[in-house]
Enzyme design. Structure first.
Site, PDB file in Angstrom:
ATOM      1  N   ALA A 137      48.116 -31.868  42.471  1.00 57.91           N
ATOM      2  CA  ALA A 137      47.065 -32.826  42.117  1.00 57.91           C
ATOM      3  C   ALA A 137      45.717 -32.151  42.317  1.00 57.91           C
ATOM      4  O   ALA A 137      45.369 -31.740  43.424  1.00 57.91           O
ATOM      5  CB  ALA A 137      47.175 -34.073  42.993  1.00 57.91           C
ATOM      6  N   MET A 138      44.956 -32.020  41.237  1.00 57.39           N
ATOM      7  CA  MET A 138      43.701 -31.268  41.249  1.00 57.39           C
ATOM      8  C   MET A 138      42.521 -32.230  41.111  1.00 57.39           C
ATOM      9  O   MET A 138      42.282 -32.783  40.034  1.00 57.39           O
ATOM     10  CB  MET A 138      43.683 -30.256  40.103  1.00 57.39           C
ATOM     11  CG  MET A 138      44.882 -29.323  40.058  1.00 57.39           C
ATOM     12  SD  MET A 138      44.869 -28.142  41.410  1.00 57.39           S
ATOM     13  CE  MET A 138      43.475 -27.127  40.958  1.00 57.39           C
ATOM     14  N   GLY A 140      39.413 -31.345  41.549  1.00 61.33           N
ATOM     15  CA  GLY A 140      38.222 -30.611  41.149  1.00 61.33           C
ATOM     16  C   GLY A 140      37.405 -30.166  42.339  1.00 61.33           C
ATOM     17  O   GLY A 140      36.313 -29.616  42.189  1.00 61.33           O
ATOM     18  N   ASP A 143      39.386 -28.141  48.250  1.00 64.36           N
ATOM     19  CA  ASP A 143      40.646 -28.257  48.980  1.00 64.36           C
ATOM     20  C   ASP A 143      41.854 -28.182  48.044  1.00 64.36           C
ATOM     21  O   ASP A 143      42.800 -27.440  48.298  1.00 64.36           O
ATOM     22  CB  ASP A 143      40.683 -29.555  49.779  1.00 64.36           C
ATOM     23  CG  ASP A 143      39.534 -29.668  50.756  1.00 64.36           C
ATOM     24  OD1 ASP A 143      39.174 -28.636  51.360  1.00 64.36           O
ATOM     25  OD2 ASP A 143      38.983 -30.770  50.903  1.00 64.36           O
ATOM     26  N   CYS A 232      44.144 -46.053  47.201  1.00 64.93           N
ATOM     27  CA  CYS A 232      44.350 -45.109  46.099  1.00 64.93           C
ATOM     28  C   CYS A 232      45.426 -44.092  46.463  1.00 64.93           C
ATOM     29  O   CYS A 232      46.275 -43.738  45.638  1.00 64.93           O
ATOM     30  CB  CYS A 232      43.041 -44.398  45.762  1.00 64.93           C
ATOM     31  SG  CYS A 232      43.148 -43.263  44.363  1.00 64.93           S
ATOM     32  N   CYS A 325      34.533 -43.989  44.679  1.00 65.86           N
ATOM     33  CA  CYS A 325      34.376 -43.324  43.386  1.00 65.86           C
ATOM     34  C   CYS A 325      34.013 -44.286  42.268  1.00 65.86           C
ATOM     35  O   CYS A 325      33.307 -43.912  41.332  1.00 65.86           O
ATOM     36  CB  CYS A 325      35.641 -42.544  43.033  1.00 65.86           C
ATOM     37  SG  CYS A 325      37.102 -43.563  42.709  1.00 65.86           S
TER      38      CYS A 325
END
Length: 490
Positions: A137-138, A140, A143, A232, A325
């Site tokens: 899971a990227m 952006g 980490d 989330c 977010c």
């Protein structure tokens, strides 16, 4: 066609075009291709050269990359769309149908959990087991960039994916606010290009709105204080993502969270106490945790940035994301006002005296001191704090700081990650992502736990997660036992 109830032994099958129902397959020696299987409830495999089994669920044809929207129940072959296994399966006495995961000794299935329930299927594997198919899971950020790089260096077959959580994503982030902009997606793609791995963007925006945004609004509307980032993690970044990953034949998912899974499969605090994220992972299920890898959990943040710089990642100096977010301007009250609408009510003190009218109880949270704008001072001249929010009557109660202290917490919707979380036990409890930890005596019964705190906590609100920890038993960090959602305090 006559359904097949039991197949005891199949020596060689070149092609099977259609099987309506198979209840049990005890032994399969060689299978080249099975085109369609309507229902399989149990498969126990011995040494088998298994190239491909393609399943059909409810008559919907599936294959590599298809059937993504079909619900998947982990550990159930019945709900898997397909399995691709190359190598030898490890036999086991269990009759539980399970997918296989890679281990140093070949393929180890969750059959072993019936033999050693205290050991994760990923025990003694982690980054050291080559040839696993891992979905990274990227986000952006730095980490997840380093997490993906470490997986590639360890020899895994890695695919990067960025989750699109908004139908109308911003072009860029506003400083460190948010985490799901088009800029973030582009940063993730550049890292994957640098590593030479595939990269995809998956649209989870509808589910994110339903499971996270709508839940956030509902919680405030009912006087709770939710943690949307925790929700989330629970509903999107692990449950939904893992469902799709398993559907597509991945062995595990990996994220850039700061936490550690030890050799026995226990979730532990990160090496970096300032960045530890074990609290927000305490809401996962045991099955979900068994398919997770956290490659950066054993390293402190400054070293992660240095490692990213050595790789040449532009994310090396990218600031961490904070705040919510889906509220990029940080104005939570304005967002809730648009979502819920104005609902006037009264602010009262603990004696019931009316102090001020407000526009909506959702604007207040337990422990809040700033923004009350009460012109009538307290009799003792000390600051007032929000001590209770009753959305049914629109009443917000304020009082002295002492009134915030609670000595008992009740939580439901339990998630159990360790067998020690049962009956009565002594543990530590944490109620905020970066909050303090206190000892407690926990009494667990069915889907509820009552925590008798050994010292008072302040600002405990309904809707927060109470995560239990077993204090460091062996010098390797606290162990997460499980969690619950706070529903009452005293």
């Amino acid at each position: 066609m006559v359904p097949v109830t039991t197949v005891t032994t199949v020596t060689t099958v070149t092609t099977v075009t259609t099987v309506t129902t198979v209840t049990t397959v005890t032994t399969v020696t060689t299978v080249t291709t099975v085109t369609t299987v309507i229902c399989v409830t149990c498969v126990v495999m011995t040494a088998v050269g298994l190239v491909s089994i393609v399943f059909v669920v409810a008559g919907v044809p599936t294959g590599l990359g298809a059937g993504v929207g079909v619900s998947v129940v982990h550990g159930s072959v019945l709900s898997l769309q397909f399995i691709v296994v190359v190598g030898s399966a490890v036999p086991g006495p269990s009759t539980t149908a399970i997918p296989h995961v890679n281990t140093p000794g070949g393929y180890m299935s969750r059959v072993s959990r019936s033999e050693r329930p205290d050991v994760s299927p990923f025990a003694l594997t982690g980054l050291h087991c080559a040839d696993m198919r891992v979905l990274a899971a990227m986000s952006g950020g730095v980490d997840s960039s380093v997490a993906a790089a470490r997986l590639v260096e360890a020899g895994h077959d890695v695919v990067g994916v960025h989750l699109a959580l908004s139908k109308d994503a911003q072009q860029t982030r506003e400083s460190a606010r948010g985490c799901c902009s088009l800029e973030d997606s582009a940063d993730a793609r550049r890292v994957c290009d640098h590593l030479g791995i595939p990269f995809y963007v998956w649209d989870f925006s509808d589910r994110f709105k339903e499971e996270v945004i709508d839940d956030f609004v509902w919680s405030y509307e009912h006087g709770e204080t939710p943690n949307p980032c925790l929700r989330c993690n629970e509903k999107i970044k692990f449950a939904a993502l893992l469902d799709r990953a398993v559907t597509l034949g991945f062995d595990a998912i990996a994220t850039g969270h700061y936490a550690i899974i030890d050799d026995a499969g226990n979730l532990r605090r990160s090496t970096d106490p300032k960045k530890d994220q074990s609290y927000v992972l305490g809401v996962l299920t045991r099955d979900e945790l068994d398919r997770c890898i956290f490659p950066v959990g054993d390293t402190e943040k400054p070293q992660i940035r240095e490692e990213a710089a050595r790789h040449g990642f532009a994310t090396a100096s990218k600031p961490d994301s904070y705040d919510i977010c889906f509220i990029p301007d940080g104005n939570t009250q304005a967002f809730l006002g648009r979502s819920i609408g104005m609902r006037p009510g009264m602010i009262k003190d603990t004696e019931g005296r009316e102090l001020k009218e407000h526009d909506g109880a959702f604007q207040y949270t337990i422990g809040q001191r700033k923004g009350l704008n009460i012109r009538v001072p307290a009799e003792d001249g000390k600051p007032r704090y929000v001590t209770d929010v009753d959305t049914s009557t629109g009443t917000v109660t304020v009082g002295p700081r002492e009134a915030l202290r609670v000595t008992e917490i009740t939580a439901d919707r339990l998630k159990v990650l360790h067998p020690a979380m049962k009956g009565e036990l002594t543990a530590n409890v944490q109620i905020r992502a970066h909050g303090g930890v206190v000892a407690c005596t926990a009494r667990i019964e069915d889907d509820q736990m009552t925590l008798a705190l050994h010292e008072p906590l302040e600002g405990v609100a309904r809707g927060q997660a109470a995560v239990l920890y077993l204090p460091d038993p062996d010098g390797q960090g606290d162990i997460v036992l499980g969690s619950g959602t706070i529903c009452a305090t005293a």
